[in-house]
Write an enzyme that holds these catalytic residues in place. Structure first.
Site, mmCIF file in Angstrom:
data_model
loop_
_atom_site.group_PDB
_atom_site.id
_atom_site.type_symbol
_atom_site.label_atom_id
_atom_site.label_comp_id
_atom_site.label_asym_id
_atom_site.label_seq_id
_atom_site.Cartn_x
_atom_site.Cartn_y
_atom_site.Cartn_z
ATOM 1 N N LYS A 44 0.839 -1.201 0.000
ATOM 2 C CA LYS A 44 0.000 0.000 0.000
ATOM 3 C C LYS A 44 0.872 1.248 0.000
ATOM 4 O O LYS A 44 1.873 1.322 0.716
ATOM 5 C CB LYS A 44 -0.903 -0.039 1.230
ATOM 6 C CG LYS A 44 -1.905 1.096 1.356
ATOM 7 C CD LYS A 44 -2.766 0.859 2.584
ATOM 8 C CE LYS A 44 -3.827 1.929 2.773
ATOM 9 N NZ LYS A 44 -4.691 1.629 3.940
ATOM 10 N N SER A 120 -9.362 1.035 2.948
ATOM 11 C CA SER A 120 -8.593 1.851 2.025
ATOM 12 C C SER A 120 -7.439 1.112 1.356
ATOM 13 O O SER A 120 -6.778 1.666 0.493
ATOM 14 C CB SER A 120 -8.016 3.056 2.789
ATOM 15 O OG SER A 120 -7.101 2.617 3.785
ATOM 16 N N SER A 144 -9.613 -0.950 7.233
ATOM 17 C CA SER A 144 -9.028 -0.717 5.922
ATOM 18 C C SER A 144 -8.228 -1.883 5.349
ATOM 19 O O SER A 144 -7.841 -1.849 4.186
ATOM 20 C CB SER A 144 -8.129 0.525 5.959
ATOM 21 O OG SER A 144 -8.918 1.677 6.098
#
Length: 492
Positions: A44, A120, A144
Site C-alpha cells: 500500500k 482503504s 481498511s
C-alpha cells in the site's frame, strides 16, 4: 511462461483496468533465500518502499518522506525472501471513497470491475485474486485491511495494536492504525505476520487438527437486528457457524452492548487524530485534497476536546469489557461486512458504513476477515473473527481450520479487460437537506480554524457533521476515573 513472467503479464494486461498499481518494480528473480522466498508482495502506498515515493494517492504528499528507505515491515519481508512488486492504490491518505475528479487510478473489484474494492487498502487486496501478486501489505485504522479483503474475496488480518513497528508507515490516526497482511489464506497471513512482527517461532506453529475445545462467541442480537445484513450475507454467516460447529467448536451467544459506543468512539478518534496530522495542509492546500477526504477530515478540527477525551474513556471501558468476555470464549464471530461490493454508480450503496470492523479497531484487538460464501452474482461474502490482544496467531489458526474445510478462499474471478466501466458517482447534496443554522455555526468554526471551505464544501460538510454529531451522542458519559485506552488498557 514461468510464474514471475505470468504475474507480470497479467499485471500488464489487467492492472490498468483494475487500478491496482501506482508504481511497479521489475521482477527479475524470486528473492533471497528465506521463509518467504518467491512470495510476490504488493505494498500500500502509505508504506515506504525504497525506489518509489509514498504518495498516499494524494496530490498533497511529501516526496522526500522516508525517501529511498523501506519501512521496517517491508525490510523484514525482503530479508525473509519476499519480492516487492509495486506500490498499490488506496483511498486518499487511507480514508474515504474515491473522488471521481481525481487523476489517480480508480481501484476496481476483480469479481466485477464495475464495483468498488472497499477501502482503504484497495490495490493490496484486488491484486491478489487478479494474480498480480501473492500477498499484500495494507494498513487498518477503521477496517481498511478487512473491508477490501472482504469485498475482494481474500483474507486480511488486522494485528493487535502495537504488534508491528510503525516506522515508515505514514500516519492517519496514530492510536488506532496498524499495518497488516492480506493473502488468500489465514495461514499465509500468519506467515507474513510472523515475519513482519519478527516472531520467527510462529513460522513453525503446528496447525490445529480441528476446533475441539474452541469456543466461538456470536453476538446474535447485534448481528440479527443491528448489522443491516443482506439476506445472502445472513445465510452465509449461519452456514459458516455450522461449519465451525462441524469442526468441533462450541458456538455460544455473547452480549455486545459496547458495539455502538465503540463505533462512535472509533469515528471520533479517527477524525480528530487525522485532523491533527493533516490540519496544517488542509489550511494551506484545501483544494488539492480530494473532496471525500477533506470533507471528512475537516470535521476532526471542530470536534470538541471533551468529546475526544470521552471517546478515549469509552475505548478503555470497551476494551476491558471485551477482554473479560474473551476469557470465556476464544474468538468472537460476525460478518466482516453486511453485503457484497457495491457498484460505483450506486451512490447510496457507496455511502454504506458499518460498525462491524470498527469495533475491533477501537479497542486494538486482532481481527481477521476471510471468505465465507458468495451472493447470487458470485460476489464474495466475508466472515470476521476477532480475539483478545496478543492472540493473533491463535486467531489465524482457528480461521485456518475453517478454510481447510471450505473452498471459498480458492475461488478465482474470471477476468478480462472491460472498457465500458461504470463511472464513480459524484457526491450529491440535496438542496433541501442542509440545516442553515448548523451550516452557519460550522462556517464560523472553520473560519476560526483557518480552513477555507467553499460554499459547496460547506453544504457537504454540514450534512456529514449532522451524522457525526448524532453518532457522538451515543458516547456514554463514563466516570472520569475510567482509564482511557492510552493509559495501560491494552496491557492490563
Amino acid at each position: 511462461m514461468d510464474r514471475l513472467a505470468a504475474a507480470a503479464e497479467r499485471a500488464d494486461r489487467l492492472g490498468p483496468m483494475l487500478g491496482t498499481f501506482l508504481h511497479r518494480f521489475p521482477i527479475d528473480d524470486p528473492g533471497p533465500d528465506g521463509p518467504l522466498r518467491g512470495t510476490l508482495v504488493g505494498v500500500k502506498d502509505v508504506v515506504a518502499v525504497a525506489g518509489a515515493p509514498s504518495t498516499c494517492q494524494s496530490a498533497v504528499h511529501d516526496a522526500t518522506w522516508w525517501a529511498d528507505r523501506d519501512a521496517t515491515v517491508v525490510a523484514r519481508l525482503r530479508a525473509a525472501g519476499a519480492t516487492i512488486v509495486g506500490k498499490t492504490t488506496m483511498a486518499e491518505h487511507a480514508l474515504s471513497r474515491p473522488d471521481p475528479d481525481a487523476t489517480f487510478p480508480v481501484p476496481r473489484n476483480p469479481w466485477d470491475p464495475h464495483r468498488w474494492t472497499g477501502g482503504s487498502s484497495c490495490g493490496s487486496a484486488n491484486g491478489i485474486p487478479a494474480g498480480f501478486f501473492d500477498a499484500g501489505v495494507g494498513t487498518d485504522s477503521n477496517g481498511s485491511i478487512r473491508i477490501p479483503a472482504a469485498l475482494c474475496g481474500v483474507t486480511g488480518l488486522k494485528p493487535t495494536q502495537g504488534l508491528l513497528p510503525a516506522a515508515g508507515v505514514r500516519p492517519l490516526a496514530r492510536s488506532v492504525e496498524t499495518a497488516g497482511p492480506l493473502a488468500r489464506t489465514a495461514r499465509e497471513c500468519a506467515r507474513l505476520l510472523a515475519v513482519m512482527a519478527d516472531r520467527p517461532a510462529e513460522l513453525s506453529r503446528p496447525p490445529l487438527a480441528d476446533l475441539t475445545g474452541v469456543r466461538v462467541g456470536v453476538p446474535g442480537d447485534l448481528v440479527r437486528y443491528a448489522a443491516a445484513l443482506t439476506d445472502e450475507t445472513g445465510a452465509a454467516f449461519e452456514a459458516a457457524l455450522d461449519e465451525l460447529r462441524a469442526a468441533g467448536a462450541e458456538v455460544v451467544d455473547v452480549p455486545f452492548d459496547e458495539a455502538f459506543p465503540l463505533f462512535a468512539a472509533q469515528l471520533v478518534t479517527m477524525l480528530v487524530e487525522a485532523f491533527e496530522v493533516h490540519g496544517p495542509q488542509l489550511r494551506a492546500r484545501w483544494a488539492d485534497y480530494g473532496r471525500p477526504f477533506r470533507w471528512n477530515v475537516a470535521l476532526g478540527g471542530v470536534l470538541p476536546a471533551e468529546t475526544y477525551l470521552r471517546a478515549q474513556r469509552v475505548r478503555g471501558w470497551g476494551a476491558d469489557a471485551l477482554r473479560a468476555r474473551l476469557r470465556d470464549v476464544d474468538v468472537i464471530a460476525t460478518p466482516a461486512w453486511p453485503s457484497a461490493a457495491p457498484r460505483y454508480d450506486d451512490q447510496a450503496s457507496l455511502q454504506t458504513i458499518s460498525f462491524l470492523p470498527s469495533i475491533w479497531s477501537a479497542v486494538g484487538f486482532p481481527a481477521l476477515a476471510l471468505p465465507m460464501g458468495a451472493d447470487g452474482d458470485g460476489l464474495p461474502l466475508s466472515l470476521q473473527l476477532a480475539a483478545a490482544p496478543g492472540r493473533d496467531f491463535e486467531l489465524a489458526a482457528v480461521a485456518d481450520v475453517y478454510q481447510r474445510r471450505t473452498g471459498w478462499h480458492e475461488r478465482e474471478p474470471k477476468l478480462d479487460v472491460v472498457t465500458d466501466l461504470a463511472p464513480v458517482c459524484a457526491p450529491e447534496v440535496p438542496a433541501d437537506s442542509v440545516d442553515p443554522v448548523r451550516r452557519e455555526r460550522l462556517a464560523r468554526a472553520f473560519g476560526e480554524l483557518g480552513v477555507p471551505l467553499a460554499d459547496s464544501d460547506l453544504d457537504q460538510v454540514t450534512m456529514t457533521w449532522s451524522k457525526v454529531e448524532a453518532l457522538a451522542g451515543v458516547l456514554p458519559d463514563l466516570p472520569v476515573d475510567v482509564a482511557p485506552i492510552g493509559v495501560g488498557s491494552l496491557d492490563r
